[in-house]
Enzyme design. Structure first.
Site, PDB file in Angstrom:
ATOM      1  N   GLY A   1       0.849  -1.012   0.083  1.00 12.37           N
ATOM      2  CA  GLY A   1      -0.068  -0.188   0.029  1.00 12.37           C
ATOM      3  C   GLY A   1       0.994   1.293  -0.038  1.00 12.37           C
ATOM      4  N   SER A   2       0.765   2.089  -1.010  1.00  8.58           N
ATOM      5  CA  SER A   2       1.791   3.208  -1.160  1.00  8.58           C
ATOM      6  C   SER A   2       1.582   4.179  -2.206  1.00  8.58           C
ATOM      7  CB  SER A   2       3.155   2.319  -1.537  1.00  8.58           C
ATOM      8  OG  SER A   2       3.111   1.371  -2.268  1.00  8.58           O
ATOM      9  N   ARG A   3       2.567   4.654  -3.064  1.00 10.34           N
ATOM     10  CA  ARG A   3       2.233   5.737  -3.649  1.00 10.34           C
ATOM     11  C   ARG A   3       3.404   5.694  -4.801  1.00 10.34           C
ATOM     12  NH1 ARG A   3       1.829  11.462  -1.248  1.00 10.34           N
ATOM     13  NH2 ARG A   3       3.559  12.442  -2.735  1.00 10.34           N
TER      14      ARG A   3
END
Length: 232
Positions: free
Chosen positions: A189-191
């Site tokens: 879960g990140s960007r």
């Protein structure tokens, strides 16, 4: 085509980075299930989610050097001008940036936004704040790539999130990449931020849904020819 071949064709492969995690979930499920049946069912669901998280589907990338495609699956969380990370050496002035936030339900295989040559890779340790926060660009653990392309120099930054604790980079400094090529993966879960020349014209807005290797985030010219696609 047999039914088995049809089912196999429809199944999405798991990226090799996920094998050990899926196996770990499966083993834990067998152990827990042997002690208490309901835990086995919970573990089965968790194992299925883990396999789903590490999926690596085929994507169809538009063959157009004037397009900047999304490096990640998720939702566009930022469109505007921001100063790129200093370790990339891109610019000390704000550049056009589009950010794509990935939830734990999105595919986490990252892809090159444009064709070019990777001239720099820079890793920086940091915090694990919510990747959707603006300050995550400065404070969170990250890995950045600089890609030299015909349209200029581009920055691609993988940013770890609150849950993500591991950034994996497949690209190597000095190698050529094509738009849509796999360049990395982030767990869980990140960007991903894309820094572009000011001549790029955004084609998305905050809240837009993006698909890695397929969704055009920006265009480097206002008018272009009909687009062809490649799979990979």
């Amino acid at each position: 085509m047999s039914m088995i071949d049809s089912i196999r064709k429809q199944m999405t492969p798991i990226h090799p980075e996920g094998y050990i995690f899926v196996a770990g979930f499966a083993i834990a499920t067998l152990i827990l299930g042997s002690f208490f049946g309901p835990l086995g069912w919970i573990g089965t669901i968790a194992t299925g989610w883990c396999a789903y998280f590490f999926r690596d589907p085929v994507r169809y990338t538009p063959l157009d050097d004037a397009l900047v495609v999304s490096p990640a699956d998720g939702v566009v969380s930022s469109v505007g001008y921001f100063t790129p990370p200093p370790e990339l050496g891109l610019s000390t002035e704000p550049m056009q940036r589009i950010s794509v936030f990935m939830s734990v339900f999105d595919c986490h295989v990252n892809r090159a936004p444009i064709a070019g040559r990777v001239t720099k890779i820079a890793y920086k340790p940091g915090l694990f704040l919510n990747a959707d926060l603006d300050k995550a660009s400065e404070n969170n653990e990250r890995n950045g790539l600089v890609i030299e392309a015909e349209g200029g120099r581009f920055g691609v930054v993988q940013i770890a999130g609150f849950v993500a604790r591991r950034i994996v980079c497949f690209a190597r400094q000095g190698e050529a990449v094509g738009a849509g090529d796999r360049i990395g993966l982030i767990r869980f879960g990140s960007r991903v931020d894309v820094y572009m020349p000011g001549t790029a014209r955004p084609l998305v807005t905050i809240g837009s849904k993006a698909i890695a290797g397929e969704t055009a985030l920006a265009e480097l010219r206002s008018n272009g020819p009909r687009r062809n696609f490649k799979s990979g």
